[in-house]
Design an enzyme around this catalytic site. Structure first.
Site, PDB file in Angstrom:
ATOM      1  N   HIS A 102       0.882  -1.166   0.000  1.00 50.04           N
ATOM      2  CA  HIS A 102       0.000   0.000   0.000  1.00 50.04           C
ATOM      3  C   HIS A 102       0.923   1.219   0.000  1.00 50.04           C
ATOM      4  O   HIS A 102       2.021   1.158   0.575  1.00 50.04           O
ATOM      5  CB  HIS A 102      -0.818   0.119   1.286  1.00 50.04           C
ATOM      6  CG  HIS A 102      -1.746  -1.010   1.569  1.00 50.04           C
ATOM      7  ND1 HIS A 102      -1.359  -2.140   2.217  1.00 50.04           N
ATOM      8  CD2 HIS A 102      -3.077  -1.150   1.325  1.00 50.04           C
ATOM      9  CE1 HIS A 102      -2.403  -2.953   2.354  1.00 50.04           C
ATOM     10  NE2 HIS A 102      -3.460  -2.376   1.820  1.00 50.04           N
ATOM     11  N   ASP A 105       2.384   1.927   3.296  1.00 50.54           N
ATOM     12  CA  ASP A 105       3.326   0.954   3.878  1.00 50.54           C
ATOM     13  C   ASP A 105       4.756   1.388   3.612  1.00 50.54           C
ATOM     14  O   ASP A 105       5.630   1.216   4.458  1.00 50.54           O
ATOM     15  CB  ASP A 105       3.194  -0.448   3.237  1.00 50.54           C
ATOM     16  CG  ASP A 105       1.816  -1.047   3.394  1.00 50.54           C
ATOM     17  OD1 ASP A 105       1.122  -0.707   4.366  1.00 50.54           O
ATOM     18  OD2 ASP A 105       1.443  -1.877   2.529  1.00 50.54           O
ATOM     19  N   GLU A 233     -10.767  -6.391  -4.909  1.00 50.35           N
ATOM     20  CA  GLU A 233     -10.646  -7.480  -3.929  1.00 50.35           C
ATOM     21  C   GLU A 233     -11.896  -7.521  -3.058  1.00 50.35           C
ATOM     22  O   GLU A 233     -12.095  -6.653  -2.213  1.00 50.35           O
ATOM     23  CB  GLU A 233      -9.401  -7.253  -3.078  1.00 50.35           C
ATOM     24  CG  GLU A 233      -9.161  -8.357  -2.057  1.00 50.35           C
ATOM     25  CD  GLU A 233      -7.873  -8.148  -1.264  1.00 50.35           C
ATOM     26  OE1 GLU A 233      -6.864  -7.692  -1.829  1.00 50.35           O
ATOM     27  OE2 GLU A 233      -7.888  -8.444  -0.060  1.00 50.35           O
ATOM     28  N   HIS A 272     -11.351 -13.949   2.867  1.00 56.74           N
ATOM     29  CA  HIS A 272     -12.517 -13.102   2.581  1.00 56.74           C
ATOM     30  C   HIS A 272     -13.665 -13.951   2.039  1.00 56.74           C
ATOM     31  O   HIS A 272     -14.826 -13.698   2.339  1.00 56.74           O
ATOM     32  CB  HIS A 272     -12.147 -12.022   1.567  1.00 56.74           C
ATOM     33  CG  HIS A 272     -11.118 -11.055   2.073  1.00 56.74           C
ATOM     34  ND1 HIS A 272     -10.679  -9.982   1.341  1.00 56.74           N
ATOM     35  CD2 HIS A 272     -10.429 -11.013   3.238  1.00 56.74           C
ATOM     36  CE1 HIS A 272      -9.762  -9.309   2.046  1.00 56.74           C
ATOM     37  NE2 HIS A 272      -9.604  -9.928   3.186  1.00 56.74           N
TER      38      HIS A 272
HETATM   39  C1  XLS Z   1      -7.677  -6.659   4.062  1.00 57.00           C
HETATM   40  C2  XLS Z   1      -7.209  -6.817   2.706  1.00 57.00           C
HETATM   41  C3  XLS Z   1      -6.036  -5.940   2.325  1.00 57.00           C
HETATM   42  C4  XLS Z   1      -5.898  -5.878   0.836  1.00 57.00           C
HETATM   43  C5  XLS Z   1      -5.073  -4.751   0.351  1.00 57.00           C
HETATM   44  O1  XLS Z   1      -8.472  -7.416   4.573  1.00 57.00           O
HETATM   45  O2  XLS Z   1      -6.932  -8.160   2.474  1.00 57.00           O
HETATM   46  O3  XLS Z   1      -4.874  -6.389   2.934  1.00 57.00           O
HETATM   47  O4  XLS Z   1      -5.388  -7.063   0.328  1.00 57.00           O
HETATM   48  O5  XLS Z   1      -5.593  -3.537   0.729  1.00 57.00           O
HETATM   49 NI    NI Z   2      -7.585 -10.213   4.526  1.00 55.63          NI
HETATM   50 NI    NI Z   3      -6.027  -8.961   0.824  1.00 59.00          NI
END
Ligand code: XLS
Ligand code: NI
Ligand code: NI
Length: 441
Positions: A102, A105, A233, A272
């Site tokens: 990110h 980061d 994502e 997720h």
């Molecule tokens: C959080 C997400 C995050 C994404 C990137 O749950 O997995 O880490 O992969 O922002």
């Molecule tokens: Ni995650």
């Molecule tokens: Ni992630």
């Protein structure tokens, strides 16, 4: 240049019998499987945030438990530079070809966006320099538009247009540096794009704004000639009660509804998917059959806990079925397997991060090998073809080809009477899968 991970050398492949925790048992990067090396198939990536940022904190231990070789560095920019070095050393020792970050980061946020962007530029220069004599590349970049207080109400879905603008400025810059560093993908994870209560939420406006935001992002990618994949994502919740990018099916529907499906693919994360009450394989399958499986965040959750534990993937059953989907789509193009995973709070030593990655890499390597044989032998394909054969001839063929309507179907049923069914044979298939995993077949 100082060495951060002293006592750990280049991780060798020693094979399944090895007792060395700092060696691969299954991941043999140069081993060829179906015309590609394991390294090319798996395209592993280290996540900057979990590996170089996370402190092993939780809600009851905010300060964290981690001991890291850069703990003594005080100046935030010196720390950022040190972590660049640490990242390359870590990836090179593991033989991991990619990393992901990110924006926040790699460089600490300053008081103004202008200053923050300057800091980013400085660190990006450092990364570029380091890349010149390293095989390590950038798999994807992304924006952290969820940690800062300004994103309390969301980023693209905030009620404040100023926050929408801020998030856009951040994505603009993050996309530029991702391009600058040769990043192969750009990820959108809408951590706070959702709601806590509908009592204060204009859901229609928020969703429309999210579409506007993504459309601007796609336009800008084109404008600057970023030819990486744009990825969304999905995640159903956490930190918000409800996240709009709930799961693969929801995101695909949203993209299609807004005419954005040609510009985005998906980055599917195991934990997720399970938070959305799906298996990892389910979300991969949904993405794959829609030609939208772009990349994977490789981790695993704890099915007894209701949150994103982001553990290193060690479940061979899961890695096998995940690699099955990857192989069935013909392998990764620009995507890869990013370890969006962190060591447990009690695994606080730097070496534990090596152990975590080695465990994950071995689990996916083994999964790849098993999945390859399953695909080659057509184990499920043969069964599935047979199971649906009624659609290849006669009335089934007419249905598929659009030649039959309700009248014809009624006439058919009146003439043929009660359908004859075949068994689903789930238990047999599960037993065969076990034979493949245990290599007794
Ligand atoms: C959080 C997400 C995050 C994404 C990137 O749950 O997995 O880490 O992969 O922002
Ligand atoms: Ni995650
Ligand atoms: Ni992630």
């Amino acid at each position: 240049m100082s060495e951060f991970f002293k006592g750990v050398g280049k991780i060798p492949y020693e094979g399944p019998g090895s007792d060395n925790p700092l060696a691969f048992k299954y991941y043999n990067p140069d081993e060829v499987i179906g015309g590609k090396t394991m390294k090319e198939h798996l395209r592993f990536s280290v996540a900057y945030w979990h590996t170089f940022q996370a402190r092993g904190g939780d809600m009851f231990g905010m300060g964290g438990s981690a001991l890291r070789p850069w703990d003594d560095i005080q100046d935030p920019m010196d720390l950022a530079y040190a972590k660049v070095e640490a990242c390359f050393e870590f990836c090179e020792k593991l033989g991991v070809p990619f990393f992901c970050f990110h924006d926040r980061d790699i460089a600490p946020e300053a008081d103004t966006l202008r200053e923050t962007n300057k800091r980013l530029d400085l660190v990006v220069e450092r990364i570029k320099d380091r890349m010149k004599n390293s095989p390590v590349k950038l798999l994807w970049g992304t924006t952290n538009a969820f940690s800062h207080r300004r994103f309390t109400h969301g980023a693209a879905t905030s009620n404040h247009a100023e926050v929408f603008a801020y998030a856009a400025s951040q994505v603009k810059k993050a996309m530029e540096i991702t391009k600058e560093l040769g990043g192969q993908n750009y990820v959108f994870w809408g951590g706070r794009e959702g709601y806590e209560t509908l009592l204060n939420t204009d859901m229609k406006l928020e969703l429309d704004n999210m579409a506007r935001f993504l459309s601007m992002a796609a336009d800008y990618a084109k404008e600057i000639g970023f030819d990486g994949q744009l990825l969304i994502e999905p995640k159903p919740k956490e930190p918000t009660k409800h996240q709009y990018d709930f799961d693969a099916a929801t995101v695909i529907g949203f993209l299609k509804q807004n005419g954005l499906d040609a510009y985005f693919k998906l980055n599917i994360e195991a934990n997720h998917a399970t938070l959305a009450q799906h298996t990892f394989q389910h979300d991969l399958r949904v993405a794959r059959i829609n030609n939208m499986l772009g990349s994977i965040d490789a981790n695993q959750g704890d099915l007894l806990l209701g949150w994103d534990t982001d553990q290193f993937p060690t479940n061979i059953y899961e890695t096998t079925l995940a690699m099955y989907e990857v192989l069935k789509m013909g392998g990764f193009d620009k995507g890869g397997l990013n370890f969006d995973a962190k060591v447990r709070r009690a695994s606080f030593e730097p070496v534990d991060m090596f152990y975590g990655h080695i465990a994950g890499m071995d689990a996916f390597a083994k999964g790849l090998k098993v999945a390859y044989r399953l695909v080659e032998d057509g184990v499920f394909d043969k069964f599935i073809k047979e199971r649906y054969k009624s659609y290849e001839t006669g009335i089934g063929k007419d249905i598929v080809e659009g030649k039959a309507g309700f009248r014809e179907l009624e006439a058919y049923t009146l003439e043929h009477g009660e359908p004859q069914l075949s068994s689903g044979r789930q238990e047999v298939l599960e037993a065969i899968l076990n034979q493949y995993i245990l290599e007794t077949k």
